[in-house]
Design an enzyme around this catalytic site. Structure first.
Site, mmCIF file in Angstrom:
data_model
loop_
_atom_site.group_PDB
_atom_site.id
_atom_site.type_symbol
_atom_site.label_atom_id
_atom_site.label_comp_id
_atom_site.label_asym_id
_atom_site.label_seq_id
_atom_site.Cartn_x
_atom_site.Cartn_y
_atom_site.Cartn_z
ATOM 1 N N LYS A 153 0.727 -1.107 0.054
ATOM 2 C CA LYS A 153 0.046 0.070 -0.151
ATOM 3 C C LYS A 153 0.747 1.220 0.075
ATOM 4 O O LYS A 153 1.939 1.210 0.513
ATOM 5 C CB LYS A 153 -0.921 0.124 1.200
ATOM 6 N N ASP A 154 0.266 2.309 -0.475
ATOM 7 C CA ASP A 154 1.060 3.625 -0.414
ATOM 8 C C ASP A 154 1.348 4.239 0.526
ATOM 9 O O ASP A 154 0.860 3.935 1.702
ATOM 10 C CB ASP A 154 -0.001 4.676 -1.508
ATOM 11 N N LYS A 155 2.249 5.067 0.574
ATOM 12 C CA LYS A 155 2.594 5.813 1.940
ATOM 13 C C LYS A 155 1.537 6.837 2.423
ATOM 14 O O LYS A 155 0.975 6.813 3.517
ATOM 15 C CB LYS A 155 4.046 6.635 1.863
#
Length: 372
Positions: free
Chosen positions: A84-86
């Site tokens: 998952k993205d930051k």
């Protein structure tokens, strides 16, 4: 298409035709929330712990590093269904060996919370999820733009969306695929994971270009005459007539690769009329090429001609990549929205099957490139 001469970032075509919509979007933990939906129920027994976590403004790898330092579990022994993205707030599932459970009893971190703990027989692997639910809050939305957003969402809900890879796949400057191309041409790289990542960016870039070509074809089939289609694509009158006859936006082609949606085996489109009915019912979808030796091959016809046009520079490196297929056309599920005129906030929620990008959907709705 000559990849060596490319100096600009490729921008895929939109399927909707409206003008850009004004709205402010910030990918922060209040305005962008992702909730993972597991592929299966956890059994409650076994040698693996399943951690349901909420991370804010951390990548999945950063969250794993924090948990590793606390528990003593090596990062390679953790499992996860997706990276998952930051930016934003993410609810996702991780797995770790159960014997380290006691080390988590006093765990505390300002950006990472353990919400629930389950047990299960196996380690989580990439792809062990149905998909993700997304919450997006747009700000500074005027009433006139809210009406445009509603119309765009209704259109996407009805017709589906082009399942492009998102900008996250291509690095900060959108050109990771060039590094991948250089590796295929013989450039050495010791870091095996980075090498694989860059080559996958190359595959993803070509996928996006082919899908954009298919979106263009679909627009042309709607807007141009049979005669013009024959001239543009060098097809027969019957093929042009077949394209014009298709009522749905994304046009299927005889001989292309289809797949049972959202999970299922690949097969060739032989009986176009029959497959169109299944496509309209959302039982199947067209599948684009992630080039490689093991990818299901397209049959003869326009689909293959368009494929060759996009992939011609990569064909000599086909044996160096495993390859696969990816759905080109996806659908929003569980879509809902609300507009708060007083705050000028427009909130959107929807579910996407695994592998699809909410940012791609948002770019289609706004007609703006979020990367810029």
């Amino acid at each position: 298409m000559n990849l060596e001469e490319e100096n600009t970032i490729f921008k895929p075509l939109y399927s909707l035709k409206h003008s850009p919509i004004n709205a402010y979007f910030s990918k922060n933990s209040d305005d962008f929330v992702v909730r993972e939906r597991p592929l299966y129920e956890f059994s409650g027994k076994g040698e693996h712990l399943i951690l349901h976590i909420n991370k804010k403004d951390l990548t999945t790898n950063e969250a794993l590093k924090i948990l590793s330092e606390t528990s003593g579990v090596k990062i390679r022994d953790f499992g996860y269904a997706g990276l998952k993205d930051k930016q934003g707030s993410t609810f996702q599932y991780l797995s770790m060996p159960k014997k380290f459970e006691s080390f988590l009893s006093n765990f505390s971190h300002p950006k990472l919370k353990i919400l629930e703990i389950f047990t299960h027989e196996n380690k989580l692997r990439i792809g062990h999820l149905k998909g993700n639910t997304f919450f997006i809050r747009l700000k500074k939305v005027l009433p006139s733009d809210a009406l445009k957003l509603e119309q765009a969402l209704m259109n996407l809900d009805k017709q589906g969306f082009a399942n492009y890879f998102g900008y996250q796949r291509f690095g900060k400057f959108g050109d990771n695929y060039k590094e991948g191309f250089e590796i295929l041409r013989g450039k050495k790289m010791k870091n095996v994971k980075m090498k694989e990542f860059l080559i996958s960016a190359f595959q993803s870039e070509l996928f996006n270009r082919y899908l954009s070509k298919r979106v263009e074809l679909s627009h042309f089939a709607n807007d141009f005459s049979e005669k013009e289609l024959i001239q543009i694509y060098k097809i027969s009158k019957e093929e042009a007539k077949e394209l014009k006859k298709q009522e749905q936006f994304f046009k299927l082609l005889k001989g292309e690769v289809l797949g049972h949606y959202p999970f299922g085996k690949c097969f060739l489109c032989e009986d176009l009329s029959a497959e169109l009915e299944r496509f309209k019912a959302r039982d199947i979808s067209a599948m684009g090429l992630l080039i490689g030796a093991k990818a299901y091959e397209t049959g003869e016809g326009l689909a293959l001609n368009l494929e060759n046009e996009i992939f011609k520079d990569a064909l000599e490196f086909k044996a160096k990549m495993q390859g696969s297929r990816r759905f080109m056309w996806g659908y929003l599920e569980e879509l809902k929205w609300r507009y708060d005129e007083e705050k000028a906030h427009f909130c959107i929620e929807f579910f996407l099957q695994k592998g699809s990008y909410a940012t791609v959907v948002l770019e289609e709705i706004l007609h703006k490139n979020l990367f810029e």
